[in-house]
Design a protein around this motif. Structure first.
Motif, PDB file in Angstrom:
ATOM      1  N   CYS A 112      -3.684  -5.790   1.193  1.00 27.41           N
ATOM      2  CA  CYS A 112      -2.399  -6.000   0.529  1.00 27.41           C
ATOM      3  C   CYS A 112      -2.124  -7.484   0.348  1.00 27.41           C
ATOM      4  N   ALA A 137      -6.889  -0.185   2.749  1.00 26.30           N
ATOM      5  CA  ALA A 137      -6.125  -0.990   1.803  1.00 26.30           C
ATOM      6  C   ALA A 137      -6.104  -2.442   2.233  1.00 26.30           C
ATOM      7  N   ALA A 140       0.819  -1.210   0.000  1.00 29.59           N
ATOM      8  CA  ALA A 140       0.000   0.000   0.000  1.00 29.59           C
ATOM      9  C   ALA A 140       0.852   1.259   0.000  1.00 29.59           C
TER      10      ALA A 140
END
Length: 431
Positions: free
Chosen positions: A364, A362, A316
């Motif tokens: 990931c 986010a 991210a």
């Protein structure tokens, strides 16, 4: 009969001049995808310029074309249903005839569309400009496999330098040999509702790369490429201003394949006042990234990332002064240095400071990311506000100071959420 035809063509061109629109068909372009239309298109552009400006229009059709030059006060209008197709003979792009595979830099090539020191230039129309990149990508990939991180010299799709009042809107750019849109040392730039497309494996096919530009807005763009989706650079110091790149806003964009929203790697001219807001990242190799290295660095300051949504990015966040030109598909990955020692600070030493990341989520595929300065010059004053990241592993923080983590929540599948070394971090607590 030939004389009559010539008079007829001149009459059509005269009519075009009268209403300010220069239809490339009136200058002899066929638009059949087979006939080389370069002379007709360049004639339309030159005639438009001599008339003091206007619209050069590409109606529905497929226009095969060699490199061309645009002029000031021109609206370059590729209508919906029209494609301007670059030829794939590499020799036609060389500034000096020779073997294109022996070119020393990308500066040895002319871009497909070139403009220098222009005012009031617009690209629009809803159509497509296609760079025919497949003819170039194979050799570029071979070169990268031999030398990881190497960029084989190639032309850009649209290369504009020293321009003022540049608009690129409502158009698709695809399959560039290298970078799709590369304004350099331009001022007052608006790039709106532009779609940029290239295969994920096409090396160095950046989407939009403003270099050493002032007052840039990139908005409502859809970028799906083989390298940086957007990269803001300042590759050299300019005598007329303090920062090479200043006042850039990227907003309401969608990034798919690519290496993310980047600043750098060239930052030697300095980058100041960047806002990235309300953008979506899906399957992007990086999310937000500031990258440079010793010898190519400079000041990067007043950077704000806000209201970002990231899904399956990797990672991210990357703020690094140890950029090594790695790509995820390189056969050999250059490792980060271990126990590096401080070196003398020079004009080329990267210095990133005053960065804010807020209202970001986010997920990931790997690590949450990296904040890594140099032992001689830390990354300083990074603030997180309302940021939530789910990742396999945590955020590495090294050679940094004034890192405020109170507003950052990282959930990891493996290990600690924060991996800290030689860094001054607030809000870490027992996390």
């Amino acid at each position: 009969m030939k004389i009559f035809f010539a008079i007829f063509v001149l009459a059509l061109a005269g009519s075009a001049r009268a209403n300010g629109t220069f239809n490339v068909h009136d200058f002899g372009a066929k638009g059949d995808g087979k006939t080389l239309d370069t002379k007709a298109i360049q004639n339309a552009l030159d005639t438009c310029s001599r008339a003091g400006g206007g619209i050069v229009e590409f109606p529905v059709g497929d226009y095969l074309c060699q490199p061309i030059v645009v002029h000031s006060k021109t609206t370059f209008q590729v209508d919906a249903g029209a494609t301007l197709q670059a030829t794939t003979n590499q020799a036609e792009y060389m500034k000096v005839p020779g073997d294109w595979l022996k070119a020393k830099t990308s500066g040895d090539f002319n871009p497909f569309i070139k403009g220098e020191n222009l005012t009031d230039i617009t690209f629009c129309g809803g159509g497509i400009i296609d760079g025919g990149g497949a003819a170039w990508w194979g050799e570029a990939e071979k070169a990268r496999q031999i030398k990881p991180g190497y960029t084989l010299p190639r032309p850009n799709l649209i290369g504009l330098s020293g321009c003022r009042n540049l608009r690129v809107e409502n158009i698709t750019l695809r399959n560039s040999p290298k970078t799709h849109l590369a304004p350099t040392e331009c001022d007052d730039v608006v790039i709106s509702n532009v779609t940029v497309l290239a295969p994920a494996g096409a090396a160095n096919t950046d989407g939009i790369d403003p270099g050493d530009c002032e007052n840039v807005l990139i908005t409502k763009c859809h970028v799906d490429t083989g390298d940086d989706n957007v990269a803001i650079t300042a590759g050299r110091r300019l005598p007329q201003r303090e920062f090479g790149s200043e006042n850039t806003t990227v907003t309401d964009c969608v990034f798919l394949n690519g290496h993310g929203m980047s600043i750098g790697s060239g930052t030697s001219g300095g980058v100041r006042n960047v806002t990235v807001d309300h953008c979506v990242f899906i399957g992007t190799q990086n999310g937000i990234r500031i990258k440079s290295q010793r010898g190519h660095g400079g000041v990067v300051e007043n950077i704000n990332f806000s209201n970002l949504s990231m899904t399956n990015v990797d990672p991210a966040i990357t703020f690094t002064s140890y950029y090594t030109y790695n790509s995820a598909k390189d056969p050999v990955q250059k490792p980060l240095p271990q126990d590096d020692v401080a070196q003398p600070v020079t004009a080329g030493t990267p210095f990133f400071h005053d960065i804010c990341v807020s209202n970001m989520t986010a997920t990931c595929q790997g690590s949450a990311g990296l904040i890594m300065g140099l032992p001689e010059r830390a990354i300083t004053n990074v603030v997180f506000e309302n940021v939530r990241i789910k990742a396999v592993s945590g955020l590495k923080i090294e050679n940094a100071a004034g890192i405020h983590l109170e507003g950052l929540d990282i959930q990891t599948e493996q290990g600690k959420p924060f991996l800290v070394k030689n860094a001054q971090v607030d809000g870490l607590g027992d996390r």
